[in-house]
Design an enzyme around this catalytic site. Sequence first.
Site, mmCIF file in Angstrom:
data_model
loop_
_atom_site.group_PDB
_atom_site.id
_atom_site.type_symbol
_atom_site.label_atom_id
_atom_site.label_comp_id
_atom_site.label_asym_id
_atom_site.label_seq_id
_atom_site.Cartn_x
_atom_site.Cartn_y
_atom_site.Cartn_z
ATOM 1 C CB SER A 1 -35.562 3.620 -58.996
ATOM 2 O OG SER A 1 -37.108 3.761 -59.304
ATOM 3 C CG ASP B 1 -39.245 6.218 -52.583
ATOM 4 O OD1 ASP B 1 -40.265 6.694 -53.519
ATOM 5 O OD2 ASP B 1 -38.362 5.731 -52.806
ATOM 6 C CG HIS C 1 -37.482 7.483 -56.098
ATOM 7 N ND1 HIS C 1 -38.175 6.179 -55.603
ATOM 8 C CD2 HIS C 1 -37.247 7.019 -57.408
ATOM 9 C CE1 HIS C 1 -37.910 5.257 -56.533
ATOM 10 N NE2 HIS C 1 -37.208 5.752 -57.656
#
Length: 400
Positions: free
Chosen positions: A50, A137, A169
């Site tokens: 991320s 996700d 995620h």
Amino acid sequence: MRVRTVFLALGAAIGLAASSLPMSVAAVPPPQPGSLTKHEITATYVSGLSSGGFMANQLHVAYSGLFQGAGIFSAGPYDCAQNNLSTALSACMDTVLPRKTPAELEALTRTRASAGTVDPPQNLSGDPVWLFHGTADQTVKTAVNNDLATYYRDFGARVAYDNSSPAGHAWVSPIGPNSCGTSSSPYINKCGTTDPVRDMLTHLFGSVNPAASSLSGKLVQFDQNTYVPGGNAASVSMGREGFAYVPRSCETGPCKLMVTLHGCYQYYGLVGNALMDKAFLNEYADTNNMIVLYPQATTLAGNPRGCWDWWGYQSAQYPLKSGPQMTAVVNMVQALRDGSTPTPVPECVTASNYAHTLAGRAYASFGLTYALGSNQALGLWNTLTSSSLRQTSPGYWVKC
């Protein structure tokens, strides 16, 4: 509605993903205060998820002459955000706004390489790149992660892309504390008997030995202020503490180096050693002659979740070689490669153009302001227009 959803997504979008195997391993050793010292580094790689994944990509692209490959959990292509928070949230995580195509970002990369602000993208050709995106996700949408795969493939990188896992995620690890499909703190998941960490390292290195069942190395805690331009880590949203796991074998022999970047809500000041303990990297480090460097971001105004800068909250230079966080991480890498300590870079001074002239940092001419020494244009000479300057030598000021 949309704003609240998007900001909740930002918190997640800067977390990590994991996998699982039924096994027990020793906890990461307690940190030992120390410094980054010279080791015989044979190759350098970067990984993250991320916000850490976006940052890993930025480092790999901008310093493609230094990094030989990348492993990225749930992120988008280079400079997708275009120095804009709304674009980051609504185009590079969610997809409700239009975003630059991979081809447009590739052209931007080439332009920047021609200007010398990033390394030549030809270096990416042949580099191993491992990408991961879970089907559960919803923080970074699949289409954005697909753009990252396209971006790398178009530059000739050897891309392996795992996009079939039911993971949320998170960083996926065989010893992750969270269930596979979740997207919650500490963003480290376990997905059955899969081991994406092994898959990532195998793709990057060619082959890996089985992970260790106990750790014999040490966790070094060092002062990140030493490596940040200006010597003030907090000013660029980085924590004081950084960490490096050093296997015993790396004390005397050659080793690879893996830089691993946490996601939002995953920094040391919030979740402690969760990522260092559960990412399952140290276990492979012990058996594969690999040092793992864990730099740390932290919170700052405009960055309440402790994310790495991939949209310009701290500096418009965030995706360039001159980006403050980028420079700091590379300084850490160089310290491990050659034992060097960076020369402190003077801090930026931000003030109105009028104040700069009064302080002798700039001068005015025909209503416009120019940096003293470098003569760089700063805009209108008034109290409303602000600029950031740093002094590189006596009487010589440049824009930050």
